[in-house]
Design a protein around this motif. Structure first.
Motif, PDB file in Angstrom:
ATOM      1  N   ARG A 167       0.834  -1.209   0.000  1.00  0.00           N
ATOM      2  CA  ARG A 167       0.000   0.000   0.000  1.00  0.00           C
ATOM      3  C   ARG A 167       0.871   1.262   0.000  1.00  0.00           C
ATOM      4  NH1 ARG A 167      -2.950  -3.055   3.379  1.00  0.00           N
ATOM      5  NH2 ARG A 167      -2.252  -2.043   5.304  1.00  0.00           N
ATOM      6  N   ASN A 170       2.254   1.839  -3.353  1.00  0.00           N
ATOM      7  CA  ASN A 170       1.172   2.326  -4.229  1.00  0.00           C
ATOM      8  C   ASN A 170       0.943   3.808  -4.001  1.00  0.00           C
ATOM      9  OD1 ASN A 170      -0.838  -0.678  -3.783  1.00  0.00           O
ATOM     10  ND2 ASN A 170       0.562  -0.202  -5.443  1.00  0.00           N
ATOM     11  N   THR A 171       0.681   4.179  -2.759  1.00  0.00           N
ATOM     12  CA  THR A 171       0.254   5.559  -2.471  1.00  0.00           C
ATOM     13  C   THR A 171       1.403   6.554  -2.615  1.00  0.00           C
ATOM     14  OG1 THR A 171       0.557   5.085  -0.138  1.00  0.00           O
ATOM     15  CG2 THR A 171      -1.698   5.008  -0.974  1.00  0.00           C
ATOM     16  N   ASN A 175       5.487   2.794  -6.871  1.00  0.00           N
ATOM     17  CA  ASN A 175       4.992   1.781  -7.801  1.00  0.00           C
ATOM     18  C   ASN A 175       3.475   1.663  -7.681  1.00  0.00           C
ATOM     19  OD1 ASN A 175       4.573  -0.325  -9.506  1.00  0.00           O
ATOM     20  ND2 ASN A 175       6.003  -1.739  -8.515  1.00  0.00           N
ATOM     21  N   PRO A 176       2.750   2.645  -8.295  1.00  0.00           N
ATOM     22  CA  PRO A 176       1.293   2.682  -8.124  1.00  0.00           C
ATOM     23  C   PRO A 176       0.593   1.425  -8.631  1.00  0.00           C
ATOM     24  CG  PRO A 176       2.115   4.634  -9.274  1.00  0.00           C
ATOM     25  CD  PRO A 176       3.253   3.673  -9.168  1.00  0.00           C
ATOM     26  N   GLY A 177       1.232   0.739  -9.571  1.00  0.00           N
ATOM     27  CA  GLY A 177       0.560  -0.405 -10.174  1.00  0.00           C
ATOM     28  C   GLY A 177       0.843  -1.723  -9.493  1.00  0.00           C
ATOM     29  N   GLU A 179       0.582  -4.910  -7.546  1.00  0.00           N
ATOM     30  CA  GLU A 179      -0.560  -5.603  -6.934  1.00  0.00           C
ATOM     31  C   GLU A 179      -0.107  -6.920  -6.326  1.00  0.00           C
ATOM     32  OE1 GLU A 179      -2.919  -5.457 -10.703  1.00  0.00           O
ATOM     33  OE2 GLU A 179      -2.584  -7.632 -10.678  1.00  0.00           O
TER      34      GLU A 179
END
Ligand SMILES: Nc1ncnc2c1ncn2[C@@H]1O[C@H](COP(=O)(O)OP(=O)(O)OP(=O)(O)O)[C@@H](O)[C@H]1O
Ligand SMILES: Nc1ncnc2c1ncn2[C@@H]1O[C@H](COP(=O)(O)OP(=O)(O)OP(=O)(O)O)[C@@H](O)[C@H]1O
Ligand SMILES: [Mg+2]
Ligand SMILES: [Mg+2]
Lengths: 258, 258
Positions: A167, A170-171, A175-177, A179
């Protein structure tokens, strides 16, 4: 398009290397082209594939800006499986790159040119047991993360640390992508209640992100690295090999383009 | 005089926490006064003793110069066994102290005042699975190092890394007096050849620095942490408890003043 999968979990000895090596071997057996990159200075993935550690044969020099990552690629005894080995000096990388401005992005920047020309379906990253700079570099470069979890109580506790980190990456925009590809339960000992309790607990929190295939405890899996062979070569018919082949089938099913 | 023993091995999941916690419990049972310090952000030793992780209850703030280490000491349910717990924020300590000049000595500098007034026979340090800044701080503060080694091939390979580090800390002057207390073989599975082969190999290299007492694989040992109890409380008569009591007797014999 090549998909980059990191195998990470700061809890030690949960089966990160065993899963990265044997899943890669089982996918290679089915004709998928795989590159395995050993990001752990312990170089367990390197020795598990029967490759000698050598100075200046790892991601280390390219991380410091010397030479390209492509030059470090070697072929293994398995068709369709290539490796970038590790070396002892890689332990020094954390201090070396910590001082640079974009210390989280060093590995991604050297990986991108490799991906442009790469004939690989998947690139697997075997990470060390910590959430330090090497692992964070791997997670910043990866599309997804597979978390091997040992069916033990202490392994359960650490799961929130690594999912928190996803998280944060991501935020923060690193590395926003990124998963979660999935959670693989390892060293499942069918004789104990503890294993099933841990499995239930993980499924409660993560639902269908837990792979249905679990890996049983199997001594053949822990013997194979001493011969420098993936399980498909060492003992192709044992329960460990069958489990990793089943995992490879489930992995392909989950990664099918919709 | 209080003796400080670090439990370290960068290979993950080899039984560092299990050995630190249960050897401490068995020595406390014999009336030795023990302080266990959890240097791992995973806080496994903390939860294995049934203690809740809490913000600002760890070595973290004292490492940054806020407050003394003595203030972080808590009593456990076991007589003669005290603990300094760990917390999640401790993971940030590595980056925080890396920038300071004497980054290797931060922990020793806060430990020395504690040792001056301490009623302890031994201070045990449970280290994370890496040779990063937290582990190096532990090794710089310790008098000796105990290395738990899992009876598995991959655990064998990493031994040279940690023994190399001891020599580096000796020769660099960071801790000239640091010595190897011993090697403890863990998770010995009597049913496999692999375990005996690994044991033979370790004895060949380390001779009598390998403790004669080895710890068998025992599911009760992996269940105990889920109840927050050391093995002496959880199942006092099981093979795991007997093995750690035997280890405690051998530990006392080896530490007897000549
Ligand atoms: N399913 C299994 N059955 C039996 N032994 C296993 C299994 N999976 C892994 N092992 C053994 O358990 C030990 C730990 O596994 P492995 O080294 O793959 O974990 P890891 O998470 O990569 O460890 P580290 O945290 O040190 O990187 C190894 O000795 C390995 O051979
Ligand atoms: N003798 C044993 N028999 C069976 N299980 C054991 C034994 N010793 C430890 N375990 C279990 O094996 C796992 C790894 O042990 P432990 O967490 O103590 O290792 P560690 O080296 O401290 O791990 P890390 O590298 O993550 O700090 C734990 O789930 C623990 O409960
Ligand atoms: Mg590994
Ligand atoms: Mg531990």
């Amino acid at each position: 398009d090549t998909r980059v999968i990191a195998f990470a979990n700061q809890k030690g000895g949960v089966g990160k290397t065993t899963t990265a090596v044997n899943l890669a071997a089982c996918l290679a057996e089915r004709g998928r082209n795989i590159l395995l990159i050993d990001l752990d200075p312990q170089a367990n993935a390197t020795s598990a594939l029967g490759v000698e550690k050598q100075q200046d044969h790892s991601v280390y020099q390219p991380l410091l800006g010397n030479g390209s990552l492509q030059d470090q690629i070697i072929h293994t005894t398995l068709k369709h499986l290539d490796l970038i080995p590790s070396e002892l000096d890689l332990a020094g990388a954390e201090v070396d790159i910590a001082r640079s401005e974009r210390y989280l992005h060093c590995f991604r920047e050297i990986l991108l040119p490799l991906l442009d020309h790469a004939p690989y379906d998947y690139v697997f990253l075997d990470c060390p047991p910590s959430l330090g700079i090497l692992t964070c570099n791997g997670l910043t470069a990866a599309h997804a993360l597979m978390i091997p979890v040992q069916c033990e109580y202490l392994a359960l506790e650490g799961l929130s640390m690594i999912t928190r980190l996803i998280r944060q990456l991501n935020t923060s925009g690193a590395n926003p992508g990124l998963e979660l590809d999935g959670i693989v339960m390892t060293m499942f000992d069918t004789r104990t209640n503890l294993a099933s309790q841990v499995l239930e607990e993980v499924k409660k929190h993560f639902g269908d992100r837990v792979y249905e295939t679990y890996i049983p405890r199997s001594v053949r899996l822990s013997e194979a690295p001493s011969y420098g062979q993936a399980i498909t070569l060492y003992d192709s018919r044992c329960t460990g090999a069958q489990a990793y082949r089943a995992l490879a089938r489930e992995f392909i099913r989950r990664h099918k383009p919709d």
